[in-house]
Design a protein around this motif. Structure first.
Motif, PDB file in Angstrom:
ATOM      1  N   VAL A 111       0.828  -1.214   0.000  1.00 12.15           N
ATOM      2  CA  VAL A 111       0.000   0.000   0.000  1.00 12.15           C
ATOM      3  C   VAL A 111       0.860   1.261   0.000  1.00 12.15           C
ATOM      4  O   VAL A 111       0.703   2.141  -0.853  1.00 12.15           O
ATOM      5  N   PHE A 112       1.790   1.385   0.955  1.00  9.34           N
ATOM      6  CA  PHE A 112       2.649   2.567   0.988  1.00  9.34           C
ATOM      7  C   PHE A 112       3.536   2.672  -0.251  1.00  9.34           C
ATOM      8  O   PHE A 112       3.637   3.756  -0.844  1.00  9.34           O
ATOM      9  N   PRO A 113       4.216   1.599  -0.673  1.00  5.64           N
ATOM     10  CA  PRO A 113       5.065   1.729  -1.868  1.00  5.64           C
ATOM     11  C   PRO A 113       4.322   2.233  -3.096  1.00  5.64           C
ATOM     12  O   PRO A 113       4.816   3.105  -3.819  1.00  5.64           O
ATOM     13  N   ASP A 141      12.148  -7.007   1.172  1.00 10.22           N
ATOM     14  CA  ASP A 141      12.406  -8.209   0.380  1.00 10.22           C
ATOM     15  C   ASP A 141      11.791  -8.132  -1.010  1.00 10.22           C
ATOM     16  O   ASP A 141      12.377  -8.590  -1.986  1.00 10.22           O
ATOM     17  N   SER A 142      10.598  -7.588  -1.109  1.00  9.32           N
ATOM     18  CA  SER A 142       9.887  -7.552  -2.388  1.00  9.32           C
ATOM     19  C   SER A 142      10.580  -6.620  -3.378  1.00  9.32           C
ATOM     20  O   SER A 142      10.810  -5.435  -3.089  1.00  9.32           O
ATOM     21  N   SER A 143      10.897  -7.124  -4.554  1.00  4.78           N
ATOM     22  CA  SER A 143      11.552  -6.307  -5.575  1.00  4.78           C
ATOM     23  C   SER A 143      10.610  -5.211  -6.092  1.00  4.78           C
ATOM     24  O   SER A 143      11.053  -4.114  -6.433  1.00  4.78           O
ATOM     25  N   ILE A 144       9.299  -5.518  -6.139  1.00  3.41           N
ATOM     26  CA  ILE A 144       8.325  -4.525  -6.597  1.00  3.41           C
ATOM     27  C   ILE A 144       8.241  -3.370  -5.606  1.00  3.41           C
ATOM     28  O   ILE A 144       8.309  -2.192  -5.989  1.00  3.41           O
ATOM     29  N   ALA A 145       8.086  -3.697  -4.320  1.00  2.00           N
ATOM     30  CA  ALA A 145       7.999  -2.655  -3.292  1.00  2.00           C
ATOM     31  C   ALA A 145       9.298  -1.857  -3.221  1.00  2.00           C
ATOM     32  O   ALA A 145       9.286  -0.630  -3.072  1.00  2.00           O
ATOM     33  N   LYS A 146      10.416  -2.551  -3.336  1.00  3.12           N
ATOM     34  CA  LYS A 146      11.714  -1.874  -3.286  1.00  3.12           C
ATOM     35  C   LYS A 146      11.866  -0.905  -4.441  1.00  3.12           C
ATOM     36  O   LYS A 146      12.363   0.217  -4.267  1.00  3.12           O
ATOM     37  N   SER A 147      11.422  -1.293  -5.639  1.00  3.59           N
ATOM     38  CA  SER A 147      11.509  -0.416  -6.810  1.00  3.59           C
ATOM     39  C   SER A 147      10.642   0.825  -6.634  1.00  3.59           C
ATOM     40  O   SER A 147      11.042   1.938  -6.998  1.00  3.59           O
ATOM     41  N   CYS A 148       9.451   0.632  -6.059  1.00  3.98           N
ATOM     42  CA  CYS A 148       8.550   1.768  -5.815  1.00  3.98           C
ATOM     43  C   CYS A 148       9.174   2.767  -4.850  1.00  3.98           C
ATOM     44  O   CYS A 148       9.133   3.984  -5.076  1.00  3.98           O
ATOM     45  N   ILE A 149       9.741   2.261  -3.763  1.00  3.66           N
ATOM     46  CA  ILE A 149      10.327   3.142  -2.758  1.00  3.66           C
ATOM     47  C   ILE A 149      11.597   3.804  -3.294  1.00  3.66           C
ATOM     48  O   ILE A 149      11.856   4.986  -3.020  1.00  3.66           O
ATOM     49  N   LYS A 150      12.384   3.063  -4.074  1.00  2.00           N
ATOM     50  CA  LYS A 150      13.583   3.671  -4.660  1.00  2.00           C
ATOM     51  C   LYS A 150      13.202   4.805  -5.601  1.00  2.00           C
ATOM     52  O   LYS A 150      13.863   5.847  -5.641  1.00  2.00           O
ATOM     53  N   TYR A 151      12.152   4.612  -6.386  1.00  2.00           N
ATOM     54  CA  TYR A 151      11.656   5.673  -7.272  1.00  2.00           C
ATOM     55  C   TYR A 151      11.294   6.916  -6.466  1.00  2.00           C
ATOM     56  O   TYR A 151      11.606   8.053  -6.867  1.00  2.00           O
ATOM     57  N   HIS A 152      10.682   6.699  -5.306  1.00  2.15           N
ATOM     58  CA  HIS A 152      10.258   7.821  -4.464  1.00  2.15           C
ATOM     59  C   HIS A 152      11.453   8.535  -3.830  1.00  2.15           C
ATOM     60  O   HIS A 152      11.553   9.766  -3.917  1.00  2.15           O
TER      61      HIS A 152
END
Length: 369
Positions: A111-113, A141-152
């Motif tokens: 949700v947050f990512p 751990d999740s690559s999808i969540a990590k990508s979202c947060i890195k974008y932010h």
């Protein structure tokens, strides 16, 4: 200056409400508008606190990451679409956007990512700068969540994290070089108390114990940890009462904590409080001398209110915060908790004085620029 704040201040967690009130104090004189970062509690179609069957379906869906992420995204878009126009309008009409504070750079079922990615996209479209302020994170751990947060985090104009552990994670996991420290924003709910009666607690003084109930993840999701915690708190209460201390119990508003608090209050005959507002929480803390804190913001607010604090360390975010402010009192690791260590912490507790004025000036200067 007009400032749009994405936060969790409208949820049931009074710690998040205290964070926003601290931000209001920090940016006093500016025009603040707040919007929820995540989903309203009642909007979750995958709500897991109900039946066993519902929790089983939820667990089953989580095994299929892509499908689960898609469902979460659709759920998020369904809710966000209802206020997308107001979100865009607020981003356009405000001078700057703040994301914070609290544990917002985490993967809470995507949700947050996903929300952070949407905010980043809209800020880029409408050419608005945003600041990440007083947040924390953890390894993802999740690559999808990590990508979202890195974008932010990669597109933020400035980043201020509330603990050194989070700063190191941004540098190591996300390759973000420019990260600064600011204490948790709830600390800006501070008051000045002069001529306190000494530094240490004395027999007969008031002690309040903050109770935390079982959670769905982390240390307090484990039955043996909960049982050890309950036993230590019960023994501490009995010992303090025998020593003529005035003892009471409280939560910081989370519904999941109230059940255990009431169970302990009934067994010991103590008064208890499950506050519905930050003002009730502040008043309660102000009426005590030493706070044994389990929830992070029970400790943070108590420090802001010039109280002695005995923190119980059960999570990296709790440990990271107290290390970051160079807390020199006795903290208690959940794995080593017993009544003797709690009592020793109470006896030696004294108010911690923090100089937060320098952070206030720095943040105001950054926003003006």
């Amino acid at each position: 200056m007009k400032v749009l704040v994405f936060c969790e201040a409208d949820g049931k967690n009074l710690g998040d409400a205290a964070i926003f009130q601290g931000l209001e104090s920090l940016l006093h004189g500016n025009d603040l508008t707040k919007m929820m970062l995540g989903l309203p509690i009642k909007s979750s179609v995958l709500h897991t606190s109900g039946t066993t069957k519902g929790r089983s379906v939820f667990a089953f869906l989580k095994r299929y990451t892509l499908f689960y992420t898609t469902v979460t995204l659709l759920r998020l878009l369904a809710v966000k679409s209802l206020n997308l126009k107001s979100t865009i309008r607020n981003i356009k009409k405000n001078d700057i956007v703040i994301v914070g504070g609290g544990s917002l750079l985490i993967n809470n079922n995507y949700v947050f990512p996903l929300s952070l990615s949407l905010i980043t996209l809209l800020c880029k479209i409408y050419k608005k700068k945003y600041i990440i302020l007083g947040c924390s994170t953890r390894p993802i751990d999740s690559s999808i969540a990590k990508s979202c947060i890195k974008y932010h985090v990669s597109n933020a104009a400035h980043i201020y994290m509330r603990d050194n552990l989070s700063i190191n994670i941004l540098k190591d996991y996300f390759n973000i070089r420019e990260v600064s420290f600011i204490p948790d924003l709830a600390l800006f709910n501070s008051i000045d108390i002069h001529n306190r009666d000494g530094n240490n607690i004395k027999e007969g003084r008031k002690v309040a114990i903050n109770i935390m109930g079982r959670t769905t993840h982390g240390a307090f999701s484990k039955k043996n940890n909960i049982q050890k915690y309950k036993s230590a708190i019960s023994e501490t209460i009995s010992f303090l009462v025998s020593k003529q201390y005035s003892v009471s119990l409280f939560t910081t508003g989370e519904d999941g904590d109230e059940e255990l608090m009431l169970e302990l209050a009934k067994a010991t005959g103590l008064n208890s409080l499950h506050p519905k507002s930050t003002y009730a929480l502040f008043d309660f803390i102000d009426g005590n001398d030493v706070i044994v804190s389990t929830r992070l913001h029970a400790g943070i607010i108590s420090i802001a209110r010039c109280k002695g604090v005995v923190p119980i360390i059960w999570d990296s975010k709790v440990k990271g915060f107290f290390e970051s402010i160079q807390y020199d009192g006795q903290s208690i690791d959940l794995t080593d908790i017993d009544f003797s260590t709690i009592y020793t912490g109470i006896v030696n507790a004294s108010p911690l004085k923090l100089n937060i004025d320098s952070y206030r000036k720095e943040i105001i200067d950054v926003i003006k620029k």
